[in-house]
Write an enzyme that holds these catalytic residues in place. Structure first.
Site, PDB file in Angstrom:
ATOM      1  N   GLU A  40       0.860  -1.313  -0.088  1.00  0.00           N
ATOM      2  CA  GLU A  40       0.079  -0.076  -0.034  1.00  0.00           C
ATOM      3  C   GLU A  40       0.954   1.253  -0.081  1.00  0.00           C
ATOM      4  O   GLU A  40       1.346   1.714   0.892  1.00  0.00           O
ATOM      5  CB  GLU A  40      -0.847  -0.095   1.037  1.00  0.00           C
ATOM      6  CG  GLU A  40      -1.815  -1.318   1.222  1.00  0.00           C
ATOM      7  CD  GLU A  40      -2.896  -1.213   0.054  1.00  0.00           C
ATOM      8  OE1 GLU A  40      -3.197  -0.104  -0.306  1.00  0.00           O
ATOM      9  OE2 GLU A  40      -3.200  -2.304  -0.305  1.00  0.00           O
ATOM     10  N   GLU A  81      -6.141   4.173   7.532  1.00  0.00           N
ATOM     11  CA  GLU A  81      -5.692   3.577   6.344  1.00  0.00           C
ATOM     12  C   GLU A  81      -5.504   2.225   6.254  1.00  0.00           C
ATOM     13  O   GLU A  81      -5.917   1.612   5.230  1.00  0.00           O
ATOM     14  CB  GLU A  81      -4.297   4.032   6.031  1.00  0.00           C
ATOM     15  CG  GLU A  81      -3.578   3.773   4.855  1.00  0.00           C
ATOM     16  CD  GLU A  81      -4.527   4.213   3.488  1.00  0.00           C
ATOM     17  OE1 GLU A  81      -4.616   3.525   2.598  1.00  0.00           O
ATOM     18  OE2 GLU A  81      -4.879   5.551   3.402  1.00  0.00           O
ATOM     19  N   GLU A  88     -10.444  -2.555   0.788  1.00  0.00           N
ATOM     20  CA  GLU A  88     -10.172  -2.903  -0.459  1.00  0.00           C
ATOM     21  C   GLU A  88      -9.801  -4.115  -0.686  1.00  0.00           C
ATOM     22  O   GLU A  88     -10.143  -4.687  -2.011  1.00  0.00           O
ATOM     23  CB  GLU A  88      -9.112  -1.735  -0.613  1.00  0.00           C
ATOM     24  CG  GLU A  88      -9.499  -0.233  -0.785  1.00  0.00           C
ATOM     25  CD  GLU A  88      -8.575   0.663  -1.314  1.00  0.00           C
ATOM     26  OE1 GLU A  88      -7.290   0.390  -1.519  1.00  0.00           O
ATOM     27  OE2 GLU A  88      -8.870   1.751  -1.435  1.00  0.00           O
TER      28      GLU A  88
END
Length: 130
Positions: A40, A81, A88
């Site tokens: 990420e 996050e 996701e």
């Protein structure tokens, strides 16, 4: 039989308890942080931000509560996050096809990160400028 329970006679392995459970949980958490850092880009950027902002907060003239709020706001961005990245990943695991619900889930996760970043800016401004 309830949803998600094993078939009769097919018992799941016993779960770790006590210190072993804590050690396993710590290892899983470290694996999660490693995966987020490796996969990420946004998390890597937020790590750089934390490397700069946390020492800045600790060296600032703010009182202890102000410093705690400044550091906490940085860590909150990272926590949100991580949750967004998990959302996701699950959405992508279920299907790569475009779907309105998949888009909604990803957009809402992104909005949560945005709110955490706005919170960070507000906390730092209020602590440093007040």
């Amino acid at each position: 039989m309830t949803h998600g329970s094993p078939p009769p006679g097919d018992l799941p392995p016993p779960r770790a308890t006590g210190l072993r459970r804590l050690i396993n949980a710590f290892r899983y958490s470290c694996a999660g942080l490693t995966a987020a850092f490796r996969h990420e880009a946004a998390f890597r950027q937020e790590c750089v931000l934390a490397i700069v902002l946390i020492p800045t907060a600790l060296l600032s003239a703010a009182d202890g509560v102000g410093k705690a709020m400044m550091v906490g706001s940085v860590l909150l961005v990272m926590v949100v996050e991580l949750i967004n990245s998990a959302i996701e990943a699950v959405v992508d695991r279920v299907s790569q096809a475009r779907h309105p619900l998949a888009k909604r889930a990803k957009d809402i996760g992104s909005a949560a990160v945005l709110l955490a970043l706005l919170n960070l800016m507000a906390v730092w401004a209020l602590v440093l400028l007040a």
